[in-house]
Design an enzyme around this catalytic site. Structure first.
Site, PDB file in Angstrom:
ATOM      1  N   GLY A 102      96.188  23.288   4.263  1.00  0.00           N
ATOM      2  CA  GLY A 102      95.328  22.431   5.102  1.00  0.00           C
ATOM      3  C   GLY A 102      95.306  22.961   6.640  1.00  0.00           C
ATOM      4  O   GLY A 102      96.446  22.755   7.327  1.00  0.00           O
ATOM      5  N   GLY A 104      93.541  21.972   9.226  1.00  0.00           N
ATOM      6  CA  GLY A 104      93.127  21.112   9.994  1.00  0.00           C
ATOM      7  C   GLY A 104      94.163  20.702  11.095  1.00  0.00           C
ATOM      8  O   GLY A 104      95.136  21.355  11.338  1.00  0.00           O
ATOM      9  N   ARG A 182      93.351   3.387   4.227  1.00  0.00           N
ATOM     10  CA  ARG A 182      94.093   4.450   3.367  1.00  0.00           C
ATOM     11  C   ARG A 182      93.646   4.517   1.771  1.00  0.00           C
ATOM     12  O   ARG A 182      93.395   5.444   1.391  1.00  0.00           O
ATOM     13  CB  ARG A 182      95.727   4.514   3.999  1.00  0.00           C
ATOM     14  N   ASN A 214      96.752  11.162   2.683  1.00  0.00           N
ATOM     15  CA  ASN A 214      96.736   9.646   2.551  1.00  0.00           C
ATOM     16  C   ASN A 214      95.706   9.347   1.261  1.00  0.00           C
ATOM     17  O   ASN A 214      94.959   9.982   1.030  1.00  0.00           O
ATOM     18  CB  ASN A 214      96.144   8.945   3.901  1.00  0.00           C
ATOM     19  N   HIS A 269     103.412   3.185   3.219  1.00  0.00           N
ATOM     20  CA  HIS A 269     102.495   3.780   4.720  1.00  0.00           C
ATOM     21  C   HIS A 269     101.273   3.186   4.729  1.00  0.00           C
ATOM     22  O   HIS A 269     100.316   3.448   4.308  1.00  0.00           O
ATOM     23  CB  HIS A 269     102.364   5.323   4.479  1.00  0.00           C
TER      24      HIS A 269
END
Length: 404
Positions: A102, A104, A182, A214, A269
């Protein structure tokens, strides 16, 4: 057993020698702070001696490490268990290859922190947009002289092209948008994470996987199942991030420097994040003595919702600086193999009365992943909400299994 953090060293005042019990844990940052203040840390029954230089960290070898039994402690691990600029292994010691999936924002920050550490031979960014991965990698390579690192950085479009890795960080997935929870990301990101974990297992059968995608707890358990890896080699990042958020907010409220506030974020989380205030301290004093109850409760609530707060302010995309730094910190803790304790999403082994579900617990990390789950002496009410968090995660996992 007692865990000595940097705040405890500061609280020692003008003392030249600090006596600790043989089984006590002194965090790396605490040892560094002691050196700065000229304080010798001496184990009871030993002869004081000049502090020795930290040993060079050996190159990680493939294969899992078997977690040991729980370790009970009356105090939490210091929240500042790592920081950029801490002593590094010798220049001729490397930790192989690390892959970040990833490219990003989170992946970029993770890669930046890992490259700056100058610990790995090679760092590979993987993204379905191969040009983006290659462009970010080249841009990062251009900072080598500025950052003072020799790690090779490249970008590619597939896990297979990245090659076998010692550590793989999965940041790929859909990011939250304003108004999304999430949990709204479960089905979309489960397909992405499951496929990636399966491919990582084929390409890097001895790697440690760090999941950032997530919803974190559910995706970490999904990655573990999809990879077929032993649970000690699949961990989730969130506890380090949530702890850092709480430390920053407590610091803003006047509790002292963020990196000298001892705290630990456990549980989920998300809405079931648990910050046991009985374990929170600053400068050797309980945080409850430094901050009023109403303010402290508000800080916990804000820490729990900090991700959504950032999403709302950005209006497009989600938090990336703190998540990327947290993910890199976990990888570096494992690669350096110093037995650092960090809150991480791990498979519960019966500690805290919880079993067979991934959630945030204090874990001692080593080059092969999780060495052991560290069991803190929580108050009954804190233990209860932690167990409730585990039950809620199990419910969501059941829904995920039913939908797949």
């Amino acid at each position: 057993m007692k865990v000595w953090g940097a705040g405890d060293i500061d609280a020692a005042g003008d003392a030249k020698t600090l006596l600790v019990e043989p089984k006590d844990l002194v965090t790396p940052l605490a040892r560094e702070r002691a050196r700065e203040l000229g304080i010798e840390i001496v184990a009871a029954g030993s002869t004081p001696a000049a502090p020795a230089a930290a040993p060079a960290t050996p190159r990680p070898q493939a294969g899992p490490e078997t977690p040991g039994g729980p370790v009970r402690s009356m105090r939490p691990p210091s929240g500042a268990l790592y920081r950029r600029g801490a002593p590094l292994p010798s220049a001729n010691t490397s930790a192989g290859r690390v892959v970040v999936i990833g490219a990003g924002h989170v992946g970029m920050i993770t890669a930046l922190r890992l490259a700056d550490a100058d610990l790995f031979d090679e760092l590979v960014l993987v993204d379905i947009d191969e040009g983006r991965a290659a462009g970010v990698a080249l841009d990062l390579t251009h900072t080598a002289a500025l950052g003072g690192f020799a790690t090779r950085v490249r970008g590619t479009g597939s896990v297979e092209d990245a090659g076998p890795a010692d550590y793989v960080v999965i940041t790929a997935g859909r990011a939250r948008q304003p108004g999304m929870s999430r949990s709204d990301l479960v089905s979309t990101n489960a397909a992405i994470v499951g496929d990636l974990a399966h491919r990582v297992a084929r390409t890097s059968p001895h790697a440690v996987i760090v999941v950032v995608t997530n919803p974190l707890d559910e995706m970490t358990q999904h990655a573990w199942q999809a990879s077929g890896f032993p649970p000690e080699r699949v961990v989730g990042m969130a506890g380090v991030l949530d702890t850092a958020r709480f430390q920053a907010l407590a610091s803003l409220a006047g509790a002292g420097r963020a990196d000298r506030i001892g705290a630990v974020a456990l549980g989920s989380h998300g809405e079931e994040m648990v910050i046991p205030l009985s374990q929170a301290s600053s400068g050797g004093r309980p945080l409850t003595e430094l901050i009023g109850k109403t303010t402290l409760d508000a800080i916990v609530d804000r820490a729990r919702g900090s991700g959504a707060e950032v999403v709302g302010l950005l209006r497009s995309g989600s938090a990336f600086m703190a998540p990327g730094t947290s993910a890199a910190g976990m990888v570096l803790a494992m690669a350096r193999d110093r037995g650092q304790i960090m809150p991480a999403a791990v498979l519960a082994d019966g500690s805290y009365g919880i079993r067979d579900v991934y959630l945030g617990l204090p874990a001692r990390l080593g080059r092969g992943g999780v060495r052991e789950i560290v069991e803190l002496d929580l108050r009954p009410d804190e233990l209860q909400v932690l167990r409730q968090a585990a039950d809620r995660i199990k419910e969501r996992l059941s829904q995920l299994a039913a939908a797949s």
